[in-house]
Design an enzyme around this catalytic site. Sequence first.
Site, PDB file in Angstrom:
ATOM      1  N   SER A   8      -2.109   4.543   3.665  1.00  0.00           N
ATOM      2  CA  SER A   8      -3.062   3.883   2.802  1.00  0.00           C
ATOM      3  C   SER A   8      -3.798   2.913   3.945  1.00  0.00           C
ATOM      4  O   SER A   8      -4.907   2.409   3.621  1.00  0.00           O
ATOM      5  CB  SER A   8      -2.531   2.922   1.657  1.00  0.00           C
ATOM      6  OG  SER A   8      -1.608   2.068   2.353  1.00  0.00           O
ATOM      7  N   ARG A  27      -0.068  -0.940  18.739  1.00  0.00           N
ATOM      8  CA  ARG A  27       0.117  -2.191  18.753  1.00  0.00           C
ATOM      9  C   ARG A  27      -0.325  -2.903  20.084  1.00  0.00           C
ATOM     10  O   ARG A  27       0.025  -1.955  21.353  1.00  0.00           O
ATOM     11  CB  ARG A  27       1.490  -2.391  18.464  1.00  0.00           C
ATOM     12  CG  ARG A  27       2.032  -2.252  17.152  1.00  0.00           C
ATOM     13  CD  ARG A  27       3.116  -2.778  16.833  1.00  0.00           C
ATOM     14  NE  ARG A  27       4.427  -2.521  17.458  1.00  0.00           N
ATOM     15  CZ  ARG A  27       5.114  -1.193  17.022  1.00  0.00           C
ATOM     16  NH1 ARG A  27       5.098  -0.583  16.085  1.00  0.00           N
ATOM     17  NH2 ARG A  27       6.204  -1.162  18.004  1.00  0.00           N
ATOM     18  N   HIS A  41       2.629   4.309  15.988  1.00  0.00           N
ATOM     19  CA  HIS A  41       2.569   2.984  15.900  1.00  0.00           C
ATOM     20  C   HIS A  41       2.631   2.088  16.983  1.00  0.00           C
ATOM     21  O   HIS A  41       2.000   1.060  17.208  1.00  0.00           O
ATOM     22  CB  HIS A  41       3.688   2.283  14.677  1.00  0.00           C
ATOM     23  CG  HIS A  41       3.204   2.827  13.159  1.00  0.00           C
ATOM     24  ND1 HIS A  41       3.249   1.640  12.334  1.00  0.00           N
ATOM     25  CD2 HIS A  41       2.965   3.828  12.585  1.00  0.00           C
ATOM     26  CE1 HIS A  41       2.791   2.070  11.231  1.00  0.00           C
ATOM     27  NE2 HIS A  41       2.663   3.261  11.198  1.00  0.00           N
ATOM     28  N   SER A  80      -0.559  -0.540   7.213  1.00  0.00           N
ATOM     29  CA  SER A  80       0.095  -1.230   8.442  1.00  0.00           C
ATOM     30  C   SER A  80      -1.134  -1.705   9.354  1.00  0.00           C
ATOM     31  O   SER A  80      -0.725  -2.744  10.224  1.00  0.00           O
ATOM     32  CB  SER A  80       1.044  -0.172   9.109  1.00  0.00           C
ATOM     33  OG  SER A  80       2.156   0.118   8.425  1.00  0.00           O
ATOM     34  N   GLY A  88       0.919  -1.207   0.176  1.00  0.00           N
ATOM     35  CA  GLY A  88       0.012   0.007  -0.199  1.00  0.00           C
ATOM     36  C   GLY A  88       0.960   1.140  -0.097  1.00  0.00           C
ATOM     37  O   GLY A  88       2.251   1.312   0.335  1.00  0.00           O
ATOM     38  N   GLY A  89       0.517   2.044  -0.269  1.00  0.00           N
ATOM     39  CA  GLY A  89       0.839   3.717  -0.563  1.00  0.00           C
ATOM     40  C   GLY A  89       0.978   4.258   0.808  1.00  0.00           C
ATOM     41  O   GLY A  89       0.558   3.689   1.890  1.00  0.00           O
TER      42      GLY A  89
END
Length: 552
Positions: free
Chosen positions: A12, A53, A49, A15, A8-9
């Site tokens: 997008s 998680r 990120h 992730s 993906g870009g």
Amino acid sequence: MALTVVIGGTRSGKSARAEALATATGLPVRYVATADPADASMRERIRAHKARRPAAWTCVDVGVSLAAACSRAGGECVLVDGLGPWIATLLHAAGAFTDPAVLPAVGAAVLDSVARAQDALASAGAAIVVAEQAGDGVLPPDAAARAWIDLLGDATQRFADRADTVELVVAGRSIPLGRLTPDAGGRRVDAQPVAACDAHAGELAELRRHGDRDVGLGDADHAVNVVAGGPPAWLRPALDAALAGDAGRYPREDRAIAALAVLHGRDPAEVVPTNGAAEALWLLPAALRPTLAACVHPGFTESEAALRAHHVPIVRVPRDPDRDFALDPAAVPDAADLVLVGNPASPSGTLDPAATILALRRPGRTIVVDEAFMDLVPGEPCSLVRERLDDVIVIRSITKALGVPGLRAGYAVAATPLADRLRSVRPPWSANVLALAALEAAAAHTHEIAAIAGRANLDREDLRRRLGLIPGIRVWPGAANFVLVAVADGPAVVAALKADRIAVRPAGSFAGLDARYIRITARDSEANERVAAALAVALAANGRRASQATGQ
């Protein structure tokens, strides 16, 4: 090892999709981080990120060796996120952006590391590799940036060539890509896109297995959990009138919707008739577009089959038989934005308190409660169908209590925005005129249905008592019209009952159960006595054979 490549870009959603897939494996997750926190902006991206998680995940910084970060991962799901930053870091460390002469050596090192990483991932329980979709724009003017695009493309193709599944993520939506398969000349060519569920055809077949296939002509039916006898006398005139007066025109659902709305104290806009409860479940993935769905198991499996067919990552939330299959809301991952639970559940018959179901609620999450058996529970305790909640969908069916599974009469009840989303993906005229007539009549005959529920409750308790007297059998309490049992040799018992022309439902196809488990639908006292006696004989015969086999 199952390998998935997610492409993906920038921004997008690739992730997030990969993280959902990793969660759905149910394995411990090793997150291989490739981004270099060289500046404040990248550090902020990394922080976001990390916050997303699960805390239980292990994080490994890739460094220069992707293979080392992926090695010794037996039993883990390895998530590499992603190839682009790793390749860029290697190029930068080698000085490629100031000295293009090093590019050939760096390129060879990158592709060698990809090959070794592929070998290392072979020992993992599962692997997910995220790759940036680059090169769609103008070719960069500098040699190092062009080399980055070339190496990223080569590395992505090499991982994809070994992958079981390749997905392209665009605007948060996942698109499955075709597989490369050998043609007649041995060349690898692009095949048609394959649904995510096709990679697990055997498992999907088990999800689509239902009790009606276990009943042969002339069998005593203890496999199908529908009240015996067909439609009650008071329903037949409504069906006859619908056939005579409405079958010649397209269905109009207004009267049925109005009757159900009054029955449950809801607005008509909140009621969506469907072709049985199963269709309502199949509308969910298209209507809600979840990123990670949690299915509480054991439970009705069509919901998971529908989600798999729409490429939705699934995480299974087990009910513990040693806790009478009670629901544990804490077992649902926080990342799940859709939770599906049966109440009462099949095949265990577990009736969870409404407060336990509501404990599943989270911001951004939708709860779907399959109450297909609730009208068989006297008084319908724990039902949420009358609760106006903007994040809860209740799915109902009248086919079990009224003995009309051939009519396919079900409906969903939800806040208007959710109901509108279900309607937007529903085929036209989903509910036929007979089903709509049955729904309308059922809403007007609550006392009669309550009487059916009362009889079903007595029949179940009668069967449970008889089964509880048999040595070598474990019986679970339940609230619906069936009983779940476990025996030492389920297949042998099922076969012995079948030889006596008694059909029961082997429950090993339900997630979380195995061949020891059998679901037995309660009938009248005489039928219950017969199935219990046959079961006792089968267990005694199995016990004698086991003793002989061990020399005792």
